[in-house]
Design a protein around this motif. Sequence first.
Motif, PDB file in Angstrom:
ATOM      1  N   LEU A 280       1.135   9.229  -5.889  1.00  0.00           N
ATOM      2  CA  LEU A 280       1.136  10.633  -5.468  1.00  0.00           C
ATOM      3  C   LEU A 280       2.427  11.355  -5.853  1.00  0.00           C
ATOM      4  O   LEU A 280       2.409  12.548  -6.167  1.00  0.00           O
ATOM      5  CB  LEU A 280       0.915  10.723  -3.953  1.00  0.00           C
ATOM      6  CG  LEU A 280      -0.436  10.247  -3.432  1.00  0.00           C
ATOM      7  CD1 LEU A 280      -0.498  10.391  -1.918  1.00  0.00           C
ATOM      8  CD2 LEU A 280      -1.578  11.011  -4.086  1.00  0.00           C
TER       9      LEU A 280
ATOM     10  N   SER B 206       0.823  -1.207   0.000  1.00  0.00           N
ATOM     11  CA  SER B 206       0.000   0.000   0.000  1.00  0.00           C
ATOM     12  C   SER B 206       0.855   1.254   0.000  1.00  0.00           C
ATOM     13  O   SER B 206       0.531   2.250  -0.656  1.00  0.00           O
ATOM     14  CB  SER B 206      -0.936   0.013   1.211  1.00  0.00           C
ATOM     15  OG  SER B 206      -0.199  -0.033   2.429  1.00  0.00           O
TER      16      SER B 206
ATOM     17  N   MET C 242       0.740   4.078  -2.973  1.00  0.00           N
ATOM     18  CA  MET C 242       0.429   5.452  -2.591  1.00  0.00           C
ATOM     19  C   MET C 242       1.583   6.397  -2.919  1.00  0.00           C
ATOM     20  O   MET C 242       1.385   7.474  -3.497  1.00  0.00           O
ATOM     21  CB  MET C 242       0.110   5.528  -1.099  1.00  0.00           C
ATOM     22  CG  MET C 242      -0.250   6.938  -0.621  1.00  0.00           C
ATOM     23  SD  MET C 242      -0.537   7.024   1.163  1.00  0.00           S
ATOM     24  CE  MET C 242       1.127   6.720   1.778  1.00  0.00           C
TER      25      MET C 242
END
Length: 294
Positions: free
Chosen positions: A164, A156, A160
């Motif tokens: 981003l 995760s 992420m």
Amino acid sequence: MYLLCIVLGLLSILIMCGNLLVITSIIYFRQLHSPTNYLILSLAVADLLVGVLLLPLSIVSVNICGHLQNVICKLRSCLDMILCICSILNLCSISVDRYYAVCQPLKYRTKVNIHVIVIMILVSWTVSALNGITITVLGVNTGKSNKRCVLFRNVSLAIMGIVLGFFLPAIIMSMIYVKILTEAQKQTRSIQNTTCQLTKTERKMERKATKTLAIIMGVFLICWTPFFLSVAFNPLSHYTIPGPLLEAFKWLGWSNSMLNPFVYGFFYSWFRSAFRMILSGKIFQADLTNTKLH
């Protein structure tokens, strides 16, 4: 092992020499003191640090073992994330600068001034440092089985951080440049019948600068996308991507720091003139700060 160190050493030297030329040119020649070039300066500093800090750390990391290797792994990964994120944020800032220059030329000088550029640069470096340190502390481990420095053990966190820090800014930049190029084509058609030569010249220069900086962005994405795709996919595939392939993608990304100065020199005549004066030593023989670069 020795061949790897030689290759990284040569790449480090090329990165340092090329970006020092860009940095010296922008700082020395007053003609190059512009908002866009200050953003290019920030990008060149990030590229320079890749050659000065990141690659030497990589050379050291392959020649040591034990606890010190783990420390250098974390330091290298932290710098890697900081400099890569900083580069893409600088490119985002450049795309915003180009948007106002081409799409809203009447507002450009009021919207994009030195104070705004300084804020953009400070935000880029601050956000990059915070992201790099946070992601490294949470996600870096040294692979015990193969002694490789592995980033993003947490799936995760990997997704992420990469979405981003890389893919989202890349998509935003691409959309901005599509808008810019579309507007530039409209302006080209609208001024074909005008008799104002100054307007034609200014628009032509702005379009050329925008296309060149779009090429810089494209080269960056070509160099770094394979690495970030593989890093994102690797945890999902239970780390089936071979280590040498990951390293090759990483070297491709690092090579971007070497390519940017060549792009500036190839597309910008004023940078070519500045490079020639610096390499020939003319700037040490006389005060050429106000020289008109062609």
